[in-house]
Motif scaffolding. Sequence first.
Motif, PDB file in Angstrom:
ATOM      1  N   MET A 143       0.839  -1.204   0.000  1.00 35.04           N
ATOM      2  CA  MET A 143       0.000   0.000   0.000  1.00 35.04           C
ATOM      3  C   MET A 143       0.872   1.252   0.000  1.00 35.04           C
ATOM      4  SD  MET A 143      -3.049   1.095   2.647  1.00 35.04           S
ATOM      5  CE  MET A 143      -1.979   1.348   4.046  1.00 35.04           C
ATOM      6  N   VAL A 144       0.483   2.240  -0.807  1.00 35.28           N
ATOM      7  CA  VAL A 144       1.150   3.540  -0.815  1.00 35.28           C
ATOM      8  C   VAL A 144       0.097   4.600  -0.517  1.00 35.28           C
ATOM      9  CG1 VAL A 144       2.915   2.799  -2.451  1.00 35.28           C
ATOM     10  CG2 VAL A 144       0.784   3.802  -3.317  1.00 35.28           C
ATOM     11  N   ILE A 145       0.523   5.857  -0.477  1.00 38.46           N
ATOM     12  CA  ILE A 145      -0.402   6.935  -0.166  1.00 38.46           C
ATOM     13  C   ILE A 145      -1.643   6.864  -1.062  1.00 38.46           C
ATOM     14  CG2 ILE A 145       0.746   8.573  -1.731  1.00 38.46           C
ATOM     15  CD1 ILE A 145       0.087  10.764   0.338  1.00 38.46           C
ATOM     16  N   THR A 146      -2.789   6.991  -0.436  1.00 46.31           N
ATOM     17  CA  THR A 146      -4.044   6.944  -1.173  1.00 46.31           C
ATOM     18  C   THR A 146      -5.074   7.807  -0.456  1.00 46.31           C
ATOM     19  OG1 THR A 146      -5.716   5.461  -2.136  1.00 46.31           O
ATOM     20  CG2 THR A 146      -4.880   4.885   0.044  1.00 46.31           C
ATOM     21  N   GLY A 147      -5.987   8.386  -1.190  1.00 45.61           N
ATOM     22  CA  GLY A 147      -6.996   9.231  -0.557  1.00 45.61           C
ATOM     23  C   GLY A 147      -7.801  10.015  -1.560  1.00 45.61           C
ATOM     24  N   LYS A 148      -8.478  11.047  -1.067  1.00 43.52           N
ATOM     25  CA  LYS A 148      -9.278  11.942  -1.893  1.00 43.52           C
ATOM     26  C   LYS A 148      -8.776  13.370  -1.700  1.00 43.52           C
ATOM     27  CE  LYS A 148     -13.451   9.099  -1.428  1.00 43.52           C
ATOM     28  NZ  LYS A 148     -14.876   9.080  -0.995  1.00 43.52           N
ATOM     29  N   LEU A 149      -9.070  14.230  -2.658  1.00 41.77           N
ATOM     30  CA  LEU A 149      -8.642  15.623  -2.534  1.00 41.77           C
ATOM     31  C   LEU A 149      -9.279  16.315  -1.337  1.00 41.77           C
ATOM     32  CD1 LEU A 149      -8.402  17.003  -6.195  1.00 41.77           C
ATOM     33  CD2 LEU A 149      -6.582  16.166  -4.683  1.00 41.77           C
ATOM     34  N   SER A 150     -10.445  15.840  -0.922  1.00 47.82           N
ATOM     35  CA  SER A 150     -11.069  16.424   0.274  1.00 47.82           C
ATOM     36  C   SER A 150     -10.192  16.221   1.504  1.00 47.82           C
ATOM     37  CB  SER A 150     -12.456  15.814   0.510  1.00 47.82           C
ATOM     38  OG  SER A 150     -12.371  14.403   0.631  1.00 47.82           O
TER      39      SER A 150
END
Length: 465
Positions: free
Chosen positions: A1-8
Motif C-alpha cells: 500500500m502507498v499513499i491513497t486518498g481523496k482531494l477532500s
Amino acid sequence: MVITGKLSDLKKVTNGSLFSDKAATAEFTGLSIDTRTIADGNLFVAIKGELDDGHKYLRHAFDKGAGACVVQSGYEEHLPAEYRDRCLIVNDTQKGLRQIALWWKDKFNPRYIAVTGTNGKTTTKEMIADVLAQKYNVFRSPGNYNNLFGIPLSLALLNDSYEICVLEFGMSFPGEIEALTSMVKPQVALITNIGPAHLETMGTIENIARAKFELLDHIDADSIRVLNLDDALLKARFDKEPEPKLGYAVRADAQVRPTGFSSNSLGRIIFQYQGGEIHLKVPGLHTLYNALASCAVARIFEVEFEGVRTALQSYKGKSSRMEILELSGITVIDDSYNANPTSMGYALKALSQMQAKGRKIAILGDMRELGEDEIELHHDVGSIVAEINPDRLITAGRLGMHIAAGANVNGYDSSRTETFMTAEEVIEAMLPEIRDGDQILIKASRAMQFEKIVRAFKKKQEVRS
C-alpha cells in the motif's frame, strides 16, 4: 500500500481550495512530481523549481493517467479545463508536498532512523536497512531520495507493515536538514563524517558541520545520537552531546569498535567484532566505517551478531560506488557516481591496498562545487596520488589537471601522467593502451560523466571475450 486518498482529505491538511465541489471526491493512489515516472492513478504535485515548472506538464500528467493534481495558486491557467474537477490549489506546492507526506506519515508508527554526513550516506543507509531486516520489517528511502522532495516521496510509500524506516538526509544549503528533521522526527540520528563538499554554497567546513549538526539540534531529547568518533568534528560534538548517545570508530575509543581488521587482495576488509569475523564485499577502509555504523544501530535495536554478519557479508554495494567489475583481463573499480576530496582519498587508498597482476591506473576527474579552494583541494588529491604511487595517472577536466599538478609537485613521475578535458578524450586515448592485468580506478563528480568511460571499457572487453 502507498499513499491513497481523496482531494477532500488534502484540502484540510494543506488549507487549500478546490476548483469545484466535485473535485472533493477525486481519488488518487501514489504520489509523483515527475511526469516521466508517473503511474496510473497518481497524485501529481506541480512543483515550480529554479530550472523548470511542473505546471507546464499538467496535461501530460493526466494523459499518462494521473488521478488528481495539486497546483500553486496563480498557475491555474496551466490546468486544462477538462481536468479542473480533479485539482487542488495551494499557496505553495513545495510546502504542500511536505504537508501531504506528513498527513500520510502520521497514519503509521514505525521507528525512524536518519543518516547524514558528507560521505557514505547511501551505503550506510543500505547496510543499516539490511542488518535490521534480519529482525524487522524495514522501509528504506529509494536510491538517493534524500532532500526536501525525495523524503516526502519516500514517506508516501509507507504502510502499516513497516516497523522501522531508514532515511538518508542530504544537504545542499543551510536549513535543509533542519526541515527534514522536523518533518521526520527520527528516534536515531546518525552522522557518518564531515568533509569538504558543497563548499561553493557552504563556504567552509565549519558551515558544513553546522548544517549537518541541524540533525542533532532538532531531534527530541530522548532520540539516540550515533556518531563516528574518528572524525574530529564529530568527536568534539559527541563529547558535548547528552545521553543517549553511541559512538563508533576504528581507532578512537568507542562503544562500537572492531578488535582487529585486515584487507584481502581486492582491498576488501575483514574485521573482528563481538568475538566473530565479518568479511565485507565492497573494498576500502571507508566501507568498514559504514559497516560499523550499522553495527551501532544493530546494537540499539538488539540484532544479534549472526544477523549482522549475514547482512554485511551479503552486501554487494550500489552501482558505480566502489563497484568492482571483473572484465575480460582487467579489473575496473567503478566509483564514478560522484566525488569530493574525502571520497577521492578513500578510493585512492583502497586502490593502494589492492593487489594487481598488471598496472594500477587512476583515472580521476573534476570534483565540483568546492568553491574558492577548488584548486588547492585538487592539489591535495594529487599529493595522495603521489603517496600511493599508481603506475599511471590520467586526469580529465579543467580542475582534474590540478590533481596531476599536485601529484607531480609531490614527486610523482610526470612521464606517467596524462591530462585531458573530457571523458571522451580519455576513452579515445586509453582504450588502445589497456593491457591484461590492469586495475583501473575511475572516479569524478557526476558532471564529468565518467560512467561513459566505464561503459567503454565494458564494451571493449565484451568484444575481446
